[in-house]
Design an enzyme around this catalytic site. Sequence first.
Site, mmCIF file in Angstrom:
data_model
loop_
_atom_site.group_PDB
_atom_site.id
_atom_site.type_symbol
_atom_site.label_atom_id
_atom_site.label_comp_id
_atom_site.label_asym_id
_atom_site.label_seq_id
_atom_site.Cartn_x
_atom_site.Cartn_y
_atom_site.Cartn_z
ATOM 1 N N ARG A 121 1.118 -1.427 0.518
ATOM 2 C CA ARG A 121 -0.400 0.054 0.070
ATOM 3 C C ARG A 121 0.634 1.714 -0.141
ATOM 4 O O ARG A 121 0.056 1.994 0.211
ATOM 5 C CB ARG A 121 -0.824 0.715 1.396
ATOM 6 C CG ARG A 121 -2.293 -1.433 1.297
ATOM 7 C CD ARG A 121 -2.522 -1.225 2.029
ATOM 8 N NE ARG A 121 -3.954 -2.196 2.220
ATOM 9 C CZ ARG A 121 -3.737 -3.209 3.501
ATOM 10 N NH1 ARG A 121 -2.650 -3.152 3.840
ATOM 11 N NH2 ARG A 121 -4.591 -4.250 2.897
ATOM 12 N N LYS A 143 2.732 11.539 -10.982
ATOM 13 C CA LYS A 143 2.246 10.885 -11.882
ATOM 14 C C LYS A 143 2.684 9.922 -11.854
ATOM 15 O O LYS A 143 3.937 9.629 -12.825
ATOM 16 C CB LYS A 143 1.755 11.657 -12.991
ATOM 17 C CG LYS A 143 1.096 12.497 -13.096
ATOM 18 C CD LYS A 143 0.311 12.893 -14.484
ATOM 19 C CE LYS A 143 -1.362 14.079 -14.264
ATOM 20 N NZ LYS A 143 -0.903 14.311 -15.535
ATOM 21 N N GLU A 185 9.345 18.585 -24.385
ATOM 22 C CA GLU A 185 8.554 18.822 -23.296
ATOM 23 C C GLU A 185 9.275 20.369 -22.581
ATOM 24 O O GLU A 185 7.797 21.195 -22.144
ATOM 25 C CB GLU A 185 8.613 17.880 -22.522
ATOM 26 C CG GLU A 185 7.861 16.509 -22.611
ATOM 27 C CD GLU A 185 6.714 16.426 -22.747
ATOM 28 O OE1 GLU A 185 5.790 17.442 -21.940
ATOM 29 O OE2 GLU A 185 6.457 15.540 -22.093
ATOM 30 N N LYS A 227 7.006 23.212 -13.121
ATOM 31 C CA LYS A 227 6.765 21.912 -12.950
ATOM 32 C C LYS A 227 6.005 22.142 -10.909
ATOM 33 O O LYS A 227 5.008 21.586 -10.355
ATOM 34 C CB LYS A 227 6.369 20.518 -13.373
ATOM 35 C CG LYS A 227 6.071 19.743 -12.975
ATOM 36 C CD LYS A 227 6.123 18.766 -13.745
ATOM 37 C CE LYS A 227 4.851 17.331 -14.050
ATOM 38 N NZ LYS A 227 5.197 16.323 -14.373
ATOM 39 N N GLU A 237 -4.550 17.588 -10.120
ATOM 40 C CA GLU A 237 -5.363 17.826 -11.326
ATOM 41 C C GLU A 237 -7.223 17.982 -11.526
ATOM 42 O O GLU A 237 -7.973 17.289 -11.895
ATOM 43 C CB GLU A 237 -4.933 16.771 -12.580
ATOM 44 C CG GLU A 237 -4.670 17.538 -13.654
ATOM 45 C CD GLU A 237 -4.223 16.082 -15.163
ATOM 46 O OE1 GLU A 237 -3.468 15.855 -15.245
ATOM 47 O OE2 GLU A 237 -5.279 16.600 -16.412
ATOM 48 N N ARG A 242 -3.143 21.833 -13.469
ATOM 49 C CA ARG A 242 -2.325 21.600 -13.781
ATOM 50 C C ARG A 242 -2.862 21.177 -14.874
ATOM 51 O O ARG A 242 -1.880 20.355 -15.769
ATOM 52 C CB ARG A 242 -2.165 20.016 -12.682
ATOM 53 C CG ARG A 242 -1.392 19.083 -13.189
ATOM 54 C CD ARG A 242 -0.585 18.097 -12.134
ATOM 55 N NE ARG A 242 0.369 17.586 -12.320
ATOM 56 C CZ ARG A 242 1.140 16.344 -11.675
ATOM 57 N NH1 ARG A 242 0.698 16.101 -10.727
ATOM 58 N NH2 ARG A 242 1.951 15.396 -12.385
ATOM 59 N N ASN A 246 -0.839 19.330 -20.240
ATOM 60 C CA ASN A 246 -1.650 18.393 -21.474
ATOM 61 C C ASN A 246 -1.194 18.527 -22.190
ATOM 62 O O ASN A 246 -1.741 18.423 -23.690
ATOM 63 C CB ASN A 246 -2.508 17.633 -20.886
ATOM 64 C CG ASN A 246 -2.172 16.825 -19.329
ATOM 65 O OD1 ASN A 246 -1.783 16.280 -19.272
ATOM 66 N ND2 ASN A 246 -3.954 16.535 -19.329
ATOM 67 N N HIS A 249 -0.369 16.743 -25.622
ATOM 68 C CA HIS A 249 -0.588 15.323 -24.870
ATOM 69 C C HIS A 249 -1.637 14.902 -25.773
ATOM 70 O O HIS A 249 -2.197 13.323 -25.489
ATOM 71 C CB HIS A 249 -0.856 14.834 -23.762
ATOM 72 C CG HIS A 249 0.389 15.792 -23.421
ATOM 73 N ND1 HIS A 249 1.384 16.668 -23.482
ATOM 74 C CD2 HIS A 249 1.476 14.871 -22.192
ATOM 75 C CE1 HIS A 249 2.611 16.612 -22.958
ATOM 76 N NE2 HIS A 249 2.887 15.552 -22.224
ATOM 77 N N HIS A 253 -0.528 11.594 -27.169
ATOM 78 C CA HIS A 253 -0.769 10.307 -27.047
ATOM 79 C C HIS A 253 -1.950 9.739 -27.555
ATOM 80 O O HIS A 253 -2.032 8.662 -27.728
ATOM 81 C CB HIS A 253 -2.319 10.584 -25.688
ATOM 82 C CG HIS A 253 -1.119 11.248 -23.995
ATOM 83 N ND1 HIS A 253 -1.292 10.830 -23.155
ATOM 84 C CD2 HIS A 253 0.198 10.790 -24.093
ATOM 85 C CE1 HIS A 253 -0.259 11.197 -22.722
ATOM 86 N NE2 HIS A 253 0.282 11.144 -23.086
ATOM 87 N N HIS A 266 8.166 9.529 -26.612
ATOM 88 C CA HIS A 266 6.906 10.793 -26.382
ATOM 89 C C HIS A 266 7.065 11.790 -26.649
ATOM 90 O O HIS A 266 6.014 12.517 -27.243
ATOM 91 C CB HIS A 266 7.267 10.246 -24.576
ATOM 92 C CG HIS A 266 6.129 11.589 -23.840
ATOM 93 N ND1 HIS A 266 4.888 11.265 -24.036
ATOM 94 C CD2 HIS A 266 6.582 12.484 -23.714
ATOM 95 C CE1 HIS A 266 3.748 11.455 -23.160
ATOM 96 N NE2 HIS A 266 5.375 12.385 -23.340
#
Length: 367
Positions: A121, A143, A185, A227, A237, A242, A246, A249, A253, A266
């Site tokens: 956990r 993330k 990026e 960031k 987010e 935040r 993206n 993205h 993506h 990427h």
Amino acid sequence: MRIVNLKLKKHPYDIIIGRGILPRLGNLLKKIDIGAHAYIITNPTVKKHCAEKLQSILSSSGFSTKIKTIPDTEKSKSLETATAILKDIAKYDKRKRIFIVAFGGGVIGDVSGFVASIYKRGVSYIQIPTTLLAQVDSSIGGKTAVDLSEGKNLIGAFYHPRLVLSEISFLKTLNLRQLRSGLAEVIKYAAIKDGELFIYLEKKYRAILECRYAAMEFIIERCSRIKAEIVAKDEREEKGIRTILNFGHTIGHAIEAASQYESYNHGEAIALGMLVETEISKKLGLISSAKAARIEKLISAAGLPTIIKGCSFKSIIQAHHRDKKFLGKKNRFVLLTDIGRAKVVLNVPIPIIYVALNGRIKIPSSR
Ligand code: NAD
Ligand code: GLY
């Protein structure tokens, strides 16, 4: 050495940036009292270039180490790989106070963080990013994720590292394509949040592609700061703050998924996504043609792709519809209102998306 603090209410942590800073790792770890046994997750490429140094520094500071290598591919961001790592940790972890070290690029960082978030956990982990992309982006902000065939990053958790250590000398062994991918990026940060950084990149992109130390330190600190500020304001987010990270993205993506993570890395996919999303911004009257042209000029000068090859309009749209950035039936895009300013826009008219995307595909669809 530069230090950026990510000011989270519960678990703030430092991002340490510099050249020749790895030997400080032992003291940094003792300061945060993270445990005595380092379980290092990496891949054969990173192991070959940098692992010996890391292991010897940890050992000489009194930590025990175990290295787990996983294949060097985006496909390692999978439940299968995560399960194999978890079983290996369980074997190693006999009454030890272990912590995980994510040692590699964004793929290693994402899967290691995910494993750390679910083993017992949640166990402590640190990020030692070794690509430009990971130093400016993926190692920061918690993330973590693995991919499903149905879509990228579909399984994951927000789970922050206890420390990020960005050793700039590791970047020396990156090839040009990987440096360009990280630069994509960096361009993203500049486009959404930092007009001054954009001007710096227009002047200095060559120094970055040559991995010059001063330029690297400048951009890694600047992006880490942007960031950290954004994540501190909107950790999970939930406030739309935040979300601007993206930019590029949504389409990026979809391009990665449509090309089965093979044609583009990427950063390349994000560069193409930024071009399509800038075009959408222009078509909606949010940004001028002249500013959109500057974005395309910088992406092209950086040697990033500007035309989508090897995947069809249809496959990109299908992947886009599976994207988790959809809110119910409403599409959601990060669009530019200036160089250095972005906003989230819901329900962009479909014909505008289609025309902007089609304009970037080598053989456009006649639909
Ligand atoms: P990557 O991890 O695949 O690394 C790129 C290549 O560089 C790999 O072949 C790797 O072995 C090699 N490499 C790494 N360090 C090296 C070094 N020092 N010298 C030589 N080669 C080295 O890719 P990436 O671009 O670092 O990361 C992309 C991944 O990051 C994607 O899966 C993306 O989804 C994820 N990502 C996550 C976040 C986040 O917030 N979690 C943000 C952006 C991207
Ligand atoms: N890379 C996007 C984010 O961390 O939110």
